[in-house]
Design a protein around this motif. Structure first.
Motif, short mmCIF file in Angstrom:
data_model
loop_
_atom_site.label_atom_id
_atom_site.label_comp_id
_atom_site.label_asym_id
_atom_site.label_seq_id
_atom_site.Cartn_x
_atom_site.Cartn_y
_atom_site.Cartn_z
N LYS A 91 5.90 13.51 5.06
CA LYS A 91 4.56 12.93 5.22
C LYS A 91 4.52 11.46 4.78
N LEU A 92 5.58 10.75 5.09
CA LEU A 92 5.59 9.32 4.77
C LEU A 92 4.90 8.57 5.90
N ASP A 150 0.84 -1.21 0.00
CA ASP A 150 0.00 0.00 0.00
C ASP A 150 0.88 1.26 0.00
N ASP A 151 0.28 2.40 0.35
CA ASP A 151 1.06 3.65 0.23
C ASP A 151 1.99 3.88 1.42
N SER A 152 1.95 2.99 2.43
CA SER A 152 2.84 3.15 3.59
C SER A 152 4.22 2.58 3.27
N PHE A 153 5.16 2.83 4.19
CA PHE A 153 6.51 2.24 4.09
C PHE A 153 6.75 1.39 5.33
N SER A 154 7.51 0.31 5.15
CA SER A 154 7.78 -0.59 6.27
C SER A 154 9.17 -0.33 6.81
N LEU A 155 9.24 -0.26 8.14
CA LEU A 155 10.53 -0.05 8.80
C LEU A 155 10.74 -1.19 9.78
N TYR A 156 11.95 -1.75 9.79
CA TYR A 156 12.25 -2.90 10.65
C TYR A 156 13.33 -2.54 11.66
N ASN A 158 7.11 1.60 -1.80
CA ASN A 158 5.69 1.44 -1.45
C ASN A 158 4.86 1.19 -2.71
N ASN A 159 3.58 0.93 -2.51
CA ASN A 159 2.67 0.64 -3.63
C ASN A 159 3.24 -0.40 -4.60
N THR A 160 3.90 -1.39 -4.07
CA THR A 160 4.57 -2.41 -4.87
C THR A 160 4.34 -3.78 -4.24
N PRO A 161 3.92 -4.77 -5.03
CA PRO A 161 3.77 -6.11 -4.43
C PRO A 161 5.13 -6.63 -3.94
N LEU A 189 10.61 -3.63 -9.95
CA LEU A 189 10.47 -2.35 -9.25
C LEU A 189 10.19 -1.31 -10.31
N ASN A 190 9.24 -0.42 -10.02
CA ASN A 190 8.95 0.63 -10.99
C ASN A 190 10.01 1.72 -10.92
N GLU A 191 10.34 2.21 -12.10
CA GLU A 191 11.37 3.24 -12.23
C GLU A 191 11.06 4.47 -11.37
N LYS A 192 9.78 4.85 -11.33
CA LYS A 192 9.41 6.05 -10.57
C LYS A 192 9.57 5.80 -9.07
N THR A 193 9.16 4.60 -8.63
CA THR A 193 9.33 4.24 -7.21
C THR A 193 10.80 4.28 -6.84
N PHE A 194 11.62 3.75 -7.73
CA PHE A 194 13.07 3.75 -7.52
C PHE A 194 13.60 5.18 -7.38
N LEU A 195 13.18 6.07 -8.27
CA LEU A 195 13.66 7.45 -8.23
C LEU A 195 13.12 8.19 -7.01
N ASP A 196 11.86 7.93 -6.66
CA ASP A 196 11.29 8.54 -5.45
C ASP A 196 12.10 8.11 -4.22
#
Ligand SMILES: [Zn+2]
Length: 399
Positions: free
Chosen positions: A333-334, A180-186, A364-367, A377-384
């Motif tokens: 705002k992550l 989803d649009d969140s990010f995971s932190l471990y 995020n937003n990636t299976p 991995l999407n190029e835009k996600t990578f650049l973001d």
């Protein structure tokens, strides 16, 4: 952003080039990978070192010395190796880094974790271009064999004088993608145990009903472990707990017997266990010992892997690195969800020697497709992700 002749950002081109180097298990050949990374260091005009903790297992460290090199440094860690593929299940060659019309880049390692290694480098490239300077030294490390447990890589490296000389105060390492649009932190990992229980008993003819057979004892042991497993499954289903919060128990191997009408003198069962950080490991070991005694005479257990409990990294006001990390995420705002990592990463070795480490892959937003077919991995996600690291690492280097 510099573009190459195909109008692709240089960062993406570098990423795809890295993905095309097949650092795949088993028997990984790291030579091309090291060559590539040394070229990256040259292009950044930064010094690099190659350390060997074992033959054929290079560790590449690229260093950007800070204004106050006496301060502890930041370690940006990633592993170079990737897990094997089943080529017949892949739509594109897993080492071609094929980019489709949506900008999805398909390759083994696209998520786990060649993206992160290049994102670190591209973040530093941007700082250098923008003529920024920081107090703390930044080391970017590329380690071998994480996917086979890090035994010949990070596990030895953290205890070497070479690592001590890096004077690391805080480390970033891999996390997982988020769907989803969140990010995971471990911030921690469960305690890994690989356990074999051996049951011996009276042998004999398969037509009789002997007392105290290996099979009866094995049944008792399996029931104990599987009941424990049921309990943890129930807890997971009926709470807000995530997989990293509970204990996973899996029966993974059964051995013994030579012929179907012969009662064997010995049977064994193996379990993969990941203990929740809430558990007292000593108490659990005692409990397993008790189960073996209850099962009958001649039942013993042996650890194939017995990780000691490792203190998770603090995610509270006591940890200035976490505070800084969180402040930067808040500014952007992550949405950050904090977890205990369900598997095992090299972060555990870093934490084991008392260095705080956070596992974070800005995806995020990636299976979640690590170790899966058609990893992309999407190029835009990578650049973001580079934008995200840009803000976070800048602040960490000034803590
Ligand atoms: Zn990984």
């Amino acid at each position: 952003m510099s573009l190459n002749k195909d109008c692709e950002p240089e960062a993406v081109t570098n990423f795809r080039e890295y993905l095309r180097i097949p650092t795949v298990h088993p028997d990984v050949d790291y030579s091309k990978c090291v060559e590539f990374l040394l070229r990256q260091a040259q292009s950044l005009n930064l010094p690099s070192n190659i350390y060997y903790m074992a033959p054929g297992k290079p560790i590449v460290v690229i260093t950007w010395v800070g204004q106050k090199p006496e301060l502890t440094s930041i370690l940006l860690n990633s592993h170079m190796d990737v897990v094997p593929i089943y080529p017949e299940y892949w739509t594109f060659d897993p080492f071609s880094a094929h980019k489709d019309e949506k900008g999805n880049i398909y390759a083994r390692g696209a998520q786990d974790m060649k993206c992160v290694g290049i994102q670190y480098l591209e973040t530093i490239r941007r700082y250098l271009k923008n003529k920024l300077v920081f107090d703390r030294t930044i080391h970017i490390s590329f380690v071998p064999d994480e996917e086979t447990g890090g035994d010949l890589g990070m596990k030895i490296f953290v205890n070497s004088p070479e690592f001590a000389a890096l004077n690391v105060g805080f480390a970033l390492d891999e996390g997982l993608a988020s769907a989803d649009d969140s990010f995971s932190l471990y911030y921690g990992e469960r305690t890994l145990w690989h356990l074999v229980v051996k049951c011996t008993g009276s042998p004999g003819h398969g037509s009789l009903l002997h007392e105290s057979t290996a099979g009866e004892k094995l049944q008792y042991i399996i029931n104990k472990f599987m009941n424990w497993r049921e309990g943890e499954k129930f807890r997971l289903k009926n709470s807000n707990l995530k997989i990293g919060d509970v204990t996973s128990i899996n029966l993974t191997m059964l051995n013994g017997g030579c012929q179907i009408n012969v009662v064997p003198p010995e049977l064994s069962v193996s379990f993969d266990i990941r203990l929740s950080i809430e558990l007292n490991t000593e108490a659990i070991e005692k409990l397993i010992k008790k189960w073996c005694e209850e099962a009958g005479e001649g039942v013993t257990f042996e650890f194939k892997e017995k990780m000691a409990f490792i203190e998770p990294t603090k995610i509270n006001e006591e940890n200035p690195w976490w505070i800084t990390f969180k402040e930067e995420c808040d500014k952007m705002k992550l949405k950050i969800n904090k977890y205990i990592f369900p598997g095992a990463t090299d972060s555990r070795y870093i934490r084991q020697i008392g260095i705080p480490a956070l596992g974070f892959s800005p995806i995020n937003n990636t299976p979640i497709l690590l170790h899966d077919h058609n990893e992309f991995l999407n190029e835009k996600t990578f650049l973001d992700g580079i934008d995200i690291y840009y803000n976070i690492i800048k602040s960490l280097a000034s803590v």
